[in-house]
Design a protein around this motif. Structure first.
Motif, PDB file in Angstrom:
ATOM      1  N   VAL A 121      38.607 -59.135  -2.851  1.00 40.09           N
ATOM      2  CA  VAL A 121      37.643 -59.549  -1.731  1.00 40.09           C
ATOM      3  C   VAL A 121      36.887 -58.121  -1.340  1.00 40.09           C
ATOM      4  N   VAL A 122      37.647 -56.929  -1.354  1.00 40.05           N
ATOM      5  CA  VAL A 122      36.982 -55.701  -1.147  1.00 40.05           C
ATOM      6  C   VAL A 122      35.684 -55.556  -1.946  1.00 40.05           C
ATOM      7  N   VAL A 123      35.944 -55.670  -3.461  1.00 43.40           N
ATOM      8  CA  VAL A 123      34.714 -55.461  -4.355  1.00 43.40           C
ATOM      9  C   VAL A 123      33.793 -56.494  -4.066  1.00 43.40           C
ATOM     10  N   GLY A 124      34.047 -57.795  -4.058  1.00 40.87           N
ATOM     11  CA  GLY A 124      33.140 -58.788  -3.637  1.00 40.87           C
ATOM     12  C   GLY A 124      32.229 -58.427  -2.749  1.00 40.87           C
ATOM     13  N   ALA A 174      32.493 -50.758   0.324  1.00 44.69           N
ATOM     14  CA  ALA A 174      33.230 -51.333   1.335  1.00 44.69           C
ATOM     15  C   ALA A 174      34.170 -50.568   2.325  1.00 44.69           C
ATOM     16  N   GLY A 175      34.763 -49.540   1.834  1.00 44.26           N
ATOM     17  CA  GLY A 175      35.760 -48.627   2.444  1.00 44.26           C
ATOM     18  C   GLY A 175      34.787 -47.918   3.483  1.00 44.26           C
ATOM     19  N   GLU A 176      33.726 -47.563   3.568  1.00 43.05           N
ATOM     20  CA  GLU A 176      33.030 -46.913   4.366  1.00 43.05           C
ATOM     21  C   GLU A 176      32.679 -48.039   5.588  1.00 43.05           C
ATOM     22  N   LEU A 177      32.309 -49.233   5.221  1.00 37.56           N
ATOM     23  CA  LEU A 177      31.945 -50.362   6.205  1.00 37.56           C
ATOM     24  C   LEU A 177      33.160 -50.822   6.912  1.00 37.56           C
ATOM     25  N   THR A 178      34.436 -50.993   6.154  1.00 39.02           N
ATOM     26  CA  THR A 178      35.584 -51.401   7.024  1.00 39.02           C
ATOM     27  C   THR A 178      36.056 -50.214   7.866  1.00 39.02           C
ATOM     28  N   SER A 179      35.573 -48.974   7.596  1.00 33.87           N
ATOM     29  CA  SER A 179      36.548 -47.933   8.384  1.00 33.87           C
ATOM     30  C   SER A 179      36.289 -48.081   9.787  1.00 33.87           C
ATOM     31  N   VAL A 180      35.137 -48.593  10.552  1.00 28.06           N
ATOM     32  CA  VAL A 180      34.807 -48.375  11.862  1.00 28.06           C
ATOM     33  C   VAL A 180      36.022 -49.232  12.508  1.00 28.06           C
ATOM     34  N   ALA A 181      36.479 -50.569  12.181  1.00 25.78           N
ATOM     35  CA  ALA A 181      37.378 -51.447  12.482  1.00 25.78           C
ATOM     36  C   ALA A 181      38.739 -50.900  12.241  1.00 25.78           C
ATOM     37  N   LEU A 182      38.991 -50.425  11.062  1.00 22.21           N
ATOM     38  CA  LEU A 182      40.203 -50.011  10.608  1.00 22.21           C
ATOM     39  C   LEU A 182      40.614 -48.761  11.560  1.00 22.21           C
ATOM     40  N   GLU A 183      39.786 -47.850  11.703  1.00 16.82           N
ATOM     41  CA  GLU A 183      40.232 -46.728  12.506  1.00 16.82           C
ATOM     42  C   GLU A 183      40.356 -47.091  14.061  1.00 16.82           C
ATOM     43  N   ARG A 184      39.700 -47.996  14.317  1.00 15.21           N
ATOM     44  CA  ARG A 184      40.271 -48.649  15.895  1.00 15.21           C
ATOM     45  C   ARG A 184      41.620 -49.307  15.885  1.00 15.21           C
ATOM     46  N   VAL A 223      51.046 -53.197   9.851  1.00 17.24           N
ATOM     47  CA  VAL A 223      50.756 -52.544   8.821  1.00 17.24           C
ATOM     48  C   VAL A 223      51.271 -51.089   8.823  1.00 17.24           C
ATOM     49  N   THR A 224      51.990 -50.469   7.960  1.00 22.36           N
ATOM     50  CA  THR A 224      52.239 -49.068   8.113  1.00 22.36           C
ATOM     51  C   THR A 224      51.104 -48.074   8.432  1.00 22.36           C
ATOM     52  N   GLY A 225      51.222 -47.296   9.354  1.00 23.89           N
ATOM     53  CA  GLY A 225      50.251 -46.238   9.602  1.00 23.89           C
ATOM     54  C   GLY A 225      50.301 -45.218   8.664  1.00 23.89           C
ATOM     55  N   GLY A 226      49.576 -44.075   9.206  1.00 20.49           N
ATOM     56  CA  GLY A 226      49.289 -42.709   8.241  1.00 20.49           C
ATOM     57  C   GLY A 226      50.263 -42.263   8.195  1.00 20.49           C
ATOM     58  N   ASP A 227      50.022 -40.779   8.251  1.00 19.94           N
ATOM     59  CA  ASP A 227      51.343 -39.821   7.918  1.00 19.94           C
ATOM     60  C   ASP A 227      52.070 -39.650   9.329  1.00 19.94           C
ATOM     61  N   LEU A 262      44.249 -46.652  11.598  1.00 15.70           N
ATOM     62  CA  LEU A 262      44.599 -46.256  10.298  1.00 15.70           C
ATOM     63  C   LEU A 262      43.570 -44.908   9.738  1.00 15.70           C
ATOM     64  N   LEU A 263      44.345 -43.874   9.132  1.00 18.51           N
ATOM     65  CA  LEU A 263      43.605 -42.954   8.730  1.00 18.51           C
ATOM     66  C   LEU A 263      43.099 -43.339   7.105  1.00 18.51           C
ATOM     67  N   ARG A 264      42.381 -42.455   6.746  1.00 18.81           N
ATOM     68  CA  ARG A 264      41.718 -42.731   5.277  1.00 18.81           C
ATOM     69  C   ARG A 264      42.619 -42.952   4.265  1.00 18.81           C
ATOM     70  N   LYS A 265      43.901 -42.332   4.133  1.00 23.69           N
ATOM     71  CA  LYS A 265      44.799 -42.800   3.065  1.00 23.69           C
ATOM     72  C   LYS A 265      45.231 -44.298   3.137  1.00 23.69           C
ATOM     73  N   ASP A 266      45.789 -44.454   4.478  1.00 22.12           N
ATOM     74  CA  ASP A 266      46.166 -45.868   4.740  1.00 22.12           C
ATOM     75  C   ASP A 266      45.205 -47.005   4.577  1.00 22.12           C
ATOM     76  N   ARG A 267      43.898 -46.447   4.761  1.00 22.48           N
ATOM     77  CA  ARG A 267      42.805 -47.648   4.543  1.00 22.48           C
ATOM     78  C   ARG A 267      42.601 -47.896   2.933  1.00 22.48           C
ATOM     79  N   PHE A 268      42.579 -46.902   2.334  1.00 23.23           N
ATOM     80  CA  PHE A 268      42.442 -47.277   0.891  1.00 23.23           C
ATOM     81  C   PHE A 268      43.531 -47.834   0.278  1.00 23.23           C
ATOM     82  N   ALA A 269      44.684 -47.727   0.767  1.00 25.68           N
ATOM     83  CA  ALA A 269      46.008 -48.308   0.282  1.00 25.68           C
ATOM     84  C   ALA A 269      46.016 -49.870   0.688  1.00 25.68           C
TER      85      ALA A 269
END
Length: 264
Positions: free
Chosen positions: A210-213, A182-192, A253-257, A195-202
């Protein structure tokens, strides 16, 4: 029904809504099959070679059983083979998605953007140089591969546990792989949204149910022969819907570093 179960079924619903979206946009579905087919050929060859040589590899992994009588030795090597192939499937499911998204970035970026436009409009692209985006994508793929390899080794070892290794461990593996998938499949929209990797997983941790489902539903379909190829465009579409409607439900949503703040 508890909130956890509601979130779990809601996540499953996003996967099927994504499939429904590409069913209504068949050209986008066909467009998204191209990179998945390319990666599938590579993975099918690797898994096929593993399956063909599984008996020999299982024997190599269990030299301590060489002196055992035939029946216990064969049982041990069957268990070793099942554990090895199961761990390999776990690794393949996770890295297949990451590699397909990397290879087909323009394809899936386009699908995700079309989904956003159909739902009211896509946010503007972040002002990040192309080479920086590619570098981040490669880094994320490598890191995910290392994490997946670590989990695969753990699940391989746990696969030797009597009964638990053939029942509980596969279920746990499905949930773990679903979360990262789910982290990979949502990364396209979240990177737009910057949000960087750390913030996406937070963000994912705050919406774990809902993510696990969503991820587990994707894993189950991806394990069906050709399921990963046929469902990949729909999974990206579902991930985009999940981002729009749940992960970015907060107005800010707070962004990355870099301290950026990203609009939902």
């Amino acid at each position: 029904m508890s909130q956890a179960f509601k979130d779990l079924f809601s996540g499953i619903g996003y996967f099927f809504r994504g499939l429904g979206w590409v069913a209504r946009h068949p050209l986008q579905w066909l467009f998204g099959l191209i990179p998945a087919l390319i990666v599938l050929v590579v993975y099918a060859a690797a898994l096929g070679a593993l399956a063909w040589n599984l008996g020999d590899i299982a024997g190599w992994l269990t030299p301590f059983a060489d002196g055992w009588s035939e029946w216990p030795r064969d049982i041990m090597r069957v268990v070793a083979g099942i554990a090895l192939f199961g761990a390999s499937l776990f690794l393949a499911v996770l890295t297949f998605t990451a590699l397909t998204l990397l290879v087909g970035d323009p394809f899936y970026e386009n699908i995700s953007e079309k989904v956003e436009e159909s739902q009211g409009g896509a946010p503007p692209e972040p002002d990040v140089p192309l080479m920086t985006q590619i570098g981040r994508a490669v880094k994320d793929t490598v890191l995910l591969g290392l994490v997946a390899l670590g989990f695969a080794l753990v699940f391989f070892a746990c696969g030797f546990l009597p009964v638990l290794g053939q029942t509980v461990v596969p279920v746990v593996a499905a949930f773990v792989s679903g979360y990262f998938l789910a982290g990979e499949l949502t990364s396209v929209a979240l990177e737009r949204r910057g949000l960087l990797r750390k913030d996406r997983f937070a963000l994912m941790r705050r919406n774990r149910g809902v993510v696990v489902g969503f991820g587990v539903a994707t894993v189950v379909v991806f394990l069906i022969p050709l399921g990963a190829v046929l469902a990949m465009p729909g999974a990206v579409a579902g991930g985009t819907l999940l981002v729009r409607e749940r992960l970015m439900a907060d107005s800010l949503v707070t962004g990355g570093d870099d301290g950026s703040r990203v609009n939902g």
